[in-house]
Scaffold this active site. Structure first.
Site, short mmCIF file in Angstrom:
data_model
loop_
_atom_site.label_atom_id
_atom_site.label_comp_id
_atom_site.label_asym_id
_atom_site.label_seq_id
_atom_site.Cartn_x
_atom_site.Cartn_y
_atom_site.Cartn_z
N LYS A 199 -8.95 -23.49 -24.11
CA LYS A 199 -7.65 -22.84 -23.98
C LYS A 199 -6.51 -23.78 -24.38
O LYS A 199 -6.62 -24.99 -24.21
CB LYS A 199 -7.47 -22.43 -22.52
N HIS A 254 4.69 -21.15 -28.34
CA HIS A 254 3.58 -21.84 -28.99
C HIS A 254 2.95 -20.91 -30.02
O HIS A 254 3.41 -19.78 -30.21
CB HIS A 254 2.57 -22.38 -27.98
N CYS A 262 -0.74 -15.02 -11.34
CA CYS A 262 -0.72 -13.70 -11.99
C CYS A 262 0.36 -12.80 -11.41
O CYS A 262 0.66 -11.75 -11.98
CB CYS A 262 -2.04 -12.97 -11.81
N HIS A 287 -6.58 -17.97 -13.45
CA HIS A 287 -6.04 -19.27 -13.02
C HIS A 287 -7.07 -20.15 -12.32
O HIS A 287 -6.78 -21.31 -12.01
CB HIS A 287 -4.82 -19.06 -12.12
N HIS A 327 2.15 -17.16 -29.15
CA HIS A 327 3.29 -16.24 -29.24
C HIS A 327 3.65 -15.99 -30.70
O HIS A 327 3.98 -14.88 -31.10
CB HIS A 327 4.53 -16.83 -28.55
N LYS A 372 -0.54 -26.50 -21.30
CA LYS A 372 0.35 -27.64 -21.12
C LYS A 372 -0.43 -28.81 -20.53
O LYS A 372 -0.30 -29.95 -20.96
CB LYS A 372 1.46 -27.23 -20.15
N CYS A 420 -2.67 -13.59 -6.15
CA CYS A 420 -2.64 -14.80 -6.99
C CYS A 420 -1.21 -15.02 -7.44
O CYS A 420 -0.62 -14.15 -8.10
CB CYS A 420 -3.56 -14.66 -8.21
N CYS A 472 -9.43 -16.51 -8.88
CA CYS A 472 -8.72 -15.69 -9.87
C CYS A 472 -9.34 -15.96 -11.24
O CYS A 472 -9.48 -17.11 -11.63
CB CYS A 472 -7.23 -16.05 -9.87
N1 MSP Z 1 5.79 -11.59 -20.12
C1 MSP Z 1 4.47 -11.10 -20.33
C2 MSP Z 1 4.47 -9.93 -21.27
C3 MSP Z 1 5.30 -8.76 -20.87
S1 MSP Z 1 5.30 -7.51 -22.08
C4 MSP Z 1 6.04 -6.22 -21.35
C5 MSP Z 1 3.60 -12.20 -20.88
N2 MSP Z 1 4.22 -13.20 -21.51
S2 MSP Z 1 3.49 -14.46 -22.19
O1 MSP Z 1 4.54 -15.38 -22.55
O2 MSP Z 1 2.46 -14.97 -21.36
O3 MSP Z 1 2.90 -13.93 -23.54
C6 MSP Z 1 1.61 -13.39 -23.63
C7 MSP Z 1 1.39 -13.05 -25.07
O4 MSP Z 1 1.56 -14.23 -25.90
C8 MSP Z 1 -0.01 -12.58 -25.43
O5 MSP Z 1 -0.24 -11.23 -25.13
C9 MSP Z 1 0.00 -12.85 -26.92
O6 MSP Z 1 0.84 -11.94 -27.56
C10 MSP Z 1 0.64 -14.21 -26.96
N3 MSP Z 1 -0.33 -15.29 -26.72
C11 MSP Z 1 -0.23 -16.26 -25.78
N4 MSP Z 1 -1.27 -17.13 -25.94
C12 MSP Z 1 -2.06 -16.74 -26.95
C13 MSP Z 1 -3.18 -17.29 -27.63
N5 MSP Z 1 -3.75 -18.42 -27.26
N6 MSP Z 1 -3.65 -16.62 -28.70
C14 MSP Z 1 -3.07 -15.48 -29.16
N7 MSP Z 1 -2.00 -14.95 -28.56
C15 MSP Z 1 -1.54 -15.46 -27.39
O7 MSP Z 1 2.40 -12.10 -20.77
#
Ligand code: MSP
Length: 511
Positions: A293, A17, A128, A145, A20, A296, A125, A142
């Site tokens: 936030k 999304h 997490c 969550h 990411h 989904k 949790c 948590c």
């Molecule tokens: N798999 C772990 C990370 C491991 S790194 C060794 C993880 N994955 S995640 O798919 O949840 O991705 C988290 C990351 O996605 C955030 O740190 C950020 O880079 C990005 N984002 C996810 N949602 C976001 C927003 N709503 N806004 C900005 N960035 C966000 O955690």
């Protein structure tokens, strides 16, 4: 100089999304920026494929887990290809090479006495995948969550993280911008005022077996974070690879949600392994949706590919960098994106470009004229280009993208005003003003060349389109920025080229 930049490896439990996409675009822009500075860059992204969450998602999709992770990992990769992400390496934690390195590191840390076996009862949790202390919960729930954790007591392996608490505090204090911006550094220092616990790094297979088996106890898999963080090293062929010797330490980019694992677990793990700490931990805020936030369940997840398909890849990339102040939260809405496209791109930049080239074709048949003696008004353009560029080159590595772009847009505004003040259409009517018209047109197209060069990391395809219309040869384009950005390098007599409008307006329905 070598520059190693990483994004988090994303969980494959859900589709990509814009959250990411944001981190990945920021890393890409910096990777491109540093390449343009003549540095040797390695840019790594990838997917995090083990743990409860992924296992549950595969079950929900009714697919064998390996098939499921292959599918979603490929989706992420495809998204990045479609957003012009110039990654050099894509790691997956199910890659055999990664698994092997994680097991070697576990053996080393275990052999050195930094991993021990023990029993732990605590509040767990599942979302997490970690234990919480009472004091970390919010109203017993948590904080992420909003569900009550489950009391879990089991035998597990622990990493002696507590042992490194003083070292970590000292490291953070001695390197003021190691964790940046400052608000996140302060948050971690505040967290470290309480005693640091050891980290549970195993999960019994009886409960969850989708992970890397501990090399010293077959009954357990590795805790997903201990596995995932190591990706930053496996991607460099640690410990023996040439890439590791050349590129470590890293510039990590993450959002605030995963600050703790990166600022606490990871440096202490590196310390226990005898590896130098990362270069910087760069932490940004969250994109918020109107409903709060993005999730989904709220049905407000924005797919970056669809967005780029509708509005343009470069348009989305520009919006990300201009709209969010790195480190702070920002609001995402289609309306805000459309405003940026129509105001900044179509109006300010697109019009400046089209008008300037249009006049060069109309009055000089598309040939770059030789400038005459500059007047103060022209000199003002040159000085503004130089000042803005110096600011841009300073602000970009300091992660102040929004400010850097705002400065660039002030320059665009100045050139638009320069057109109004110099009124080339008037000069064109007066034969004795021919030299003056040459000077004005030259300053416009040369100014555009600077804009194209600076926008190149942010909007690669549009900048290339600009360079083509400006008729730039390789020497004015494929060179380190310092060479390209010298006033007057655009050669008089060279030919401009006609092309399509750079940024079409987005028409919205009349209200
Ligand atoms: N798999 C772990 C990370 C491991 S790194 C060794 C993880 N994955 S995640 O798919 O949840 O991705 C988290 C990351 O996605 C955030 O740190 C950020 O880079 C990005 N984002 C996810 N949602 C976001 C927003 N709503 N806004 C900005 N960035 C966000 O955690």
């Amino acid at each position: 100089m070598a520059y190693y930049i990483t994004t988090p490896i994303y969980y494959v439990n859900a589709e990509p999304h814009i959250g990411h996409a944001y981190t990945t675009v920021v890393a890409d822009v910096l990777a491109r920026f540093h390449r343009l500075q003549g540095e040797e860059v390695r840019f790594q992204t990838g997917t995090d494929e083990h743990g409860d969450k992924v296992l549950d998602a595969a079950a929900a999709a009714g697919l064998p887990v390996k098939e499921f992770v292959d599918r979603i990992s490929a989706r992420f990769r495809q998204s990045w290809d479609n957003l012009d992400i110039s990654y050099d390496n894509y790691v997956r934690t199910t890659d055999p090479a990664h698994v092997e390195v994680v097991q070697n590191i576990l053996t080393q840390v275990h052999d050195s006495g930094n991993i021990y076996f023990g029993e732990y009862g605590g509040l767990y949790c599942y979302g997490c995948e970690c234990f919480y202390l009472e004091r970390d919960l919010v109203d017993g729930l948590c904080p992420d969550h909003k569900v009550a954790p489950t009391f879990l007591k089991e035998e597990n392996y622990f990493f002696r993280m507590s042992k490194y608490q003083d070292w970590l505090i000292d490291q953070i204090k001695r390197h003021p911008d190691w964790i940046r911006p400052e608000r996140y550094r302060n948050e971690m220092l505040a967290f470290l005022k309480e005693p640091l616990e050891d980290l549970c790094i195993s999960r019994p297979k009886s409960r969850m077996d989708w992970g890397i088996t501990l090399p010293f106890d077959e009954r357990y898999v590795t805790y997903v974070w201990f596995d995932a963080l190591i990706n930053y090293l496996t991607g460099l062929d640690y410990p023996d690879g040439a890439a590791y010797r050349k590129f470590w330490p890293a510039q990590h980019f993450i959002a605030k949600d995963i600050l703790k694992p990166h600022a606490i677990y990871w440096p202490t793990m590196l310390k226990a392994m005898g590896v130098e700490p990362f270069q910087n931990l760069n932490v940004h805020g969250y994109w918020q949706m109107a409903a709060g936030k993005m999730s989904k369940s709220l049905g407000n997840v924005v797919d970056p590919e669809t967005l780029a398909g509708r509005f343009g890849i470069d348009q989305v990339r520009y919006f990300f960098l201009r709209e969010m102040v790195f480190g702070l939260d920002a609001h995402f809405s289609e309306a805000a994106l459309i405003t940026r496209i129509n105001a900044d791109l179509a109006n300010d930049l697109g019009n400046l470009f089209a008008r300037s080239l249009g006049m060069a074709f109309k009055y000089r048949q598309g040939v770059v004229p030789a400038p005459g003696v500059p007047e103060p008004l022209d000199q003002e353009v040159v000085t503004a280009a130089q000042t803005m560029t110096a600011d841009f080159l300073r602000l970009f590595p300091a992660l102040e993208f929004s400010k850097a772009l705002a400065g660039l847009w002030e320059f665009i505004g100045l050139l638009n005003r320069y057109i109004v003040t110099t009124a080339p259409w008037q000069l064109a009517k007066e034969p004795e003003a021919a030299a003056r018209l040459d000077t004005v047109l030259y300053h416009l197209v040369e100014g555009l060349r600077w804009i194209a060069a600076l926008l190149r990391p942010v909007m690669p395809a549009s900048a290339l389109q600009m360079s083509k219309q400006l008729g730039l040869g390789l020497a004015l384009w494929d060179q380190p920025l310092a060479q390209v950005l010298k006033w007057g390098r655009l050669t008089p007599g060279s030919l401009l080229a006609k092309g399509p409008p750079l940024f079409p307006r987005i028409e919205t329905e009349a209200k």
